[in-house]
Design a protein around this motif. Structure first.
Motif, mmCIF file in Angstrom:
data_model
loop_
_atom_site.group_PDB
_atom_site.id
_atom_site.type_symbol
_atom_site.label_atom_id
_atom_site.label_comp_id
_atom_site.label_asym_id
_atom_site.label_seq_id
_atom_site.Cartn_x
_atom_site.Cartn_y
_atom_site.Cartn_z
ATOM 1 N N SER A 1 76.295 2.917 70.148
ATOM 2 C CA SER A 1 75.328 2.743 69.652
ATOM 3 C C SER A 1 74.638 1.966 68.545
ATOM 4 O O SER A 1 74.960 2.404 67.420
ATOM 5 C CB SER A 1 73.779 3.194 70.655
ATOM 6 O OG SER A 1 73.962 4.776 69.774
ATOM 7 N N ARG A 2 73.754 1.105 67.844
ATOM 8 C CA ARG A 2 72.928 0.935 66.906
ATOM 9 C C ARG A 2 72.060 1.758 66.132
ATOM 10 O O ARG A 2 72.183 2.313 65.102
ATOM 11 C CB ARG A 2 72.756 0.052 66.922
ATOM 12 C CG ARG A 2 72.887 -1.116 67.219
ATOM 13 C CD ARG A 2 72.553 -2.491 66.816
ATOM 14 N NE ARG A 2 72.940 -3.503 66.962
ATOM 15 C CZ ARG A 2 72.753 -4.964 66.282
ATOM 16 N NH1 ARG A 2 71.836 -4.815 65.815
ATOM 17 N NH2 ARG A 2 73.452 -5.685 66.298
ATOM 18 N N TRP A 3 71.996 3.739 67.490
ATOM 19 C CA TRP A 3 71.146 4.110 66.932
ATOM 20 C C TRP A 3 71.934 5.276 66.072
ATOM 21 O O TRP A 3 71.712 5.460 65.617
ATOM 22 C CB TRP A 3 70.565 5.040 67.984
ATOM 23 C CG TRP A 3 69.490 6.601 67.824
ATOM 24 C CD1 TRP A 3 68.332 6.159 67.660
ATOM 25 C CD2 TRP A 3 70.889 7.144 68.267
ATOM 26 N NE1 TRP A 3 68.058 7.712 67.514
ATOM 27 C CE2 TRP A 3 69.542 8.641 67.481
ATOM 28 C CE3 TRP A 3 71.912 7.993 68.337
ATOM 29 C CZ2 TRP A 3 69.307 9.417 68.128
ATOM 30 C CZ3 TRP A 3 71.899 8.965 68.559
ATOM 31 C CH2 TRP A 3 70.761 10.115 67.693
ATOM 32 N N SER A 4 72.683 5.444 66.777
ATOM 33 C CA SER A 4 74.595 6.101 66.226
ATOM 34 C C SER A 4 74.449 5.562 64.878
ATOM 35 O O SER A 4 74.652 6.768 64.068
ATOM 36 C CB SER A 4 74.999 6.413 67.267
ATOM 37 O OG SER A 4 75.423 6.781 68.203
ATOM 38 N N THR B 1 71.427 6.399 62.453
ATOM 39 C CA THR B 1 71.425 7.818 62.537
ATOM 40 C C THR B 1 72.596 8.618 61.485
ATOM 41 O O THR B 1 71.942 9.463 61.052
ATOM 42 C CB THR B 1 70.828 8.029 63.389
ATOM 43 O OG1 THR B 1 69.865 7.996 64.576
ATOM 44 C CG2 THR B 1 70.472 10.135 63.375
ATOM 45 N N TYR C 1 61.160 6.380 60.084
ATOM 46 C CA TYR C 1 62.435 6.302 60.484
ATOM 47 C C TYR C 1 62.821 6.377 61.706
ATOM 48 O O TYR C 1 64.074 4.681 62.298
ATOM 49 C CB TYR C 1 63.214 7.710 60.487
ATOM 50 C CG TYR C 1 63.892 8.046 61.787
ATOM 51 C CD1 TYR C 1 65.604 7.509 61.507
ATOM 52 C CD2 TYR C 1 64.800 8.411 62.907
ATOM 53 C CE1 TYR C 1 66.769 7.629 62.001
ATOM 54 C CE2 TYR C 1 65.699 8.791 63.534
ATOM 55 C CZ TYR C 1 66.295 8.624 63.154
ATOM 56 O OH TYR C 1 67.844 8.585 64.643
ATOM 57 N N SER C 2 61.970 5.952 62.640
ATOM 58 C CA SER C 2 61.961 5.435 64.028
ATOM 59 C C SER C 2 61.206 3.973 64.471
ATOM 60 O O SER C 2 62.059 3.357 65.223
ATOM 61 C CB SER C 2 61.224 6.261 64.965
ATOM 62 O OG SER C 2 60.794 7.865 65.201
ATOM 63 N N VAL D 1 65.182 2.725 63.133
ATOM 64 C CA VAL D 1 66.099 2.002 64.356
ATOM 65 C C VAL D 1 65.928 1.096 64.752
ATOM 66 O O VAL D 1 66.620 0.406 65.242
ATOM 67 C CB VAL D 1 66.258 3.288 64.929
ATOM 68 C CG1 VAL D 1 66.959 3.511 66.221
ATOM 69 C CG2 VAL D 1 66.511 4.715 63.824
ATOM 70 N N LEU D 2 63.987 1.296 65.480
ATOM 71 C CA LEU D 2 64.555 0.230 66.637
ATOM 72 C C LEU D 2 64.048 -1.125 65.676
ATOM 73 O O LEU D 2 64.955 -1.942 66.133
ATOM 74 C CB LEU D 2 62.583 0.516 66.618
ATOM 75 C CG LEU D 2 62.723 1.322 67.646
ATOM 76 C CD1 LEU D 2 60.803 1.209 67.730
ATOM 77 C CD2 LEU D 2 63.088 1.272 68.979
ATOM 78 N N MET E 1 68.193 -1.734 65.529
ATOM 79 C CA MET E 1 68.934 -1.720 66.862
ATOM 80 C C MET E 1 67.954 -3.317 67.282
ATOM 81 O O MET E 1 68.824 -3.937 67.897
ATOM 82 C CB MET E 1 68.242 -1.012 67.750
ATOM 83 C CG MET E 1 68.347 -0.034 68.312
ATOM 84 S SD MET E 1 67.731 1.460 68.833
ATOM 85 C CE MET E 1 67.992 0.928 70.439
#
Length: 236
Positions: A97-100, A103, A223-224, A227-228, A231
């Motif tokens: 995942s792009r989140w991973s 992060t 950060y949120s 991330v969005l 993604m």
């Protein structure tokens, strides 16, 4: 999955000189104060009833700008590991995942900065002992001077990492980071809502802990959002 990405990122740091920069920040701050006290020992110590507080006051003035410069440089260097080899598209086609991915980069940078904070704690204690200030050092105050600015600067870390990851030309995030560090050094009288002022631990309430709380809360928010955006964005 994220642990594997982190392991991969740590392996990429080998022979890149990045760990030297992690050490250079706190060593530079302590070295400046060693020279400062070497030249002005009598002026700084004589008549000072709390020599440890005096030392921390001197160190505190350099922590914010050093930290912000470190954030800008480390974020750029760790993101540029992929930019240099055009590896972003390859990484993002893997079944992760792009989140991973984002992060892991954030965690990597935060970890390196925390190492710098730990070295600053040790360097402060060692310098004080060498200067003959005794073993009754204020542990809590040293921890605050060393770690509070880091937590207060979390929104800037998230912002700099987002810029470094999404922009191929690293001159832009580096220029923004350097300007932010210089701006922070002269932001004492500016409004408390400016995130570049928070690492100075100055506010109208006179309580540094509020800068820490704001840094953590706003840091999670920035950060949120980062991330969005990561993604949804095509990273080149």
């Amino acid at each position: 999955m994220m642990s594997r990405i982190l392991q991969s990122d740590f392996l990429k740091l080998k022979r890149k000189g990045i760990w030297f920069l992690v050490i250079l920040g706190p060593v530079g701050v302590i070295s400046l104060q060693a020279v400062n006290y070497g030249l002005r020992y009598d002026y700084l110590v004589n008549g000072n009833s709390d020599v440890w507080a005096g030392l921390l006051s001197q160190i505190r003035g350099f922590v914010a700008i050093t930290l912000l410069l470190g954030i800008a440089i480390l974020s750029s260097l760790t993101a540029n590991l992929e930019h240099q080899t055009n590896a972003w598209k390859q990484i993002l086609t893997l079944p992760i995942s792009r989140w991973s991915v984002f992060t892991a980069k954030f965690t990597l940078n935060a970890f390196m900065l925390l190492i710098s904070c730990i070295l600053l704690v040790l360097g402060t204690i060692i310098l004080g002992l060498i200067l003959g200030f005794g073993t009754g050092f204020p542990t809590l105050d040293i921890l605050k001077v060393s770690f509070y600015p880091f937590f207060a600067a979390l929104p800037i870390l998230a912002l700099q990492l987002w810029l470094s990851v999404t922009l191929t030309n690293q001159g832009i995030p580096l220029a923004i980071g350097v300007f932010g560090a210089i701006f922070s050094a002269y932001s004492f009288t500016l409004p408390d809502w400016l995130i570049w002022k928070w690492p100075l631990l100055q506010n109208d309430w006179g309580e540094p802990i509020w800068n820490v709380v704001l840094g953590i809360v706003v840091g999670v928010l920035v950060y949120s959002i980062s991330v969005l955006d990561f993604m949804r964005r095509d990273v080149k």
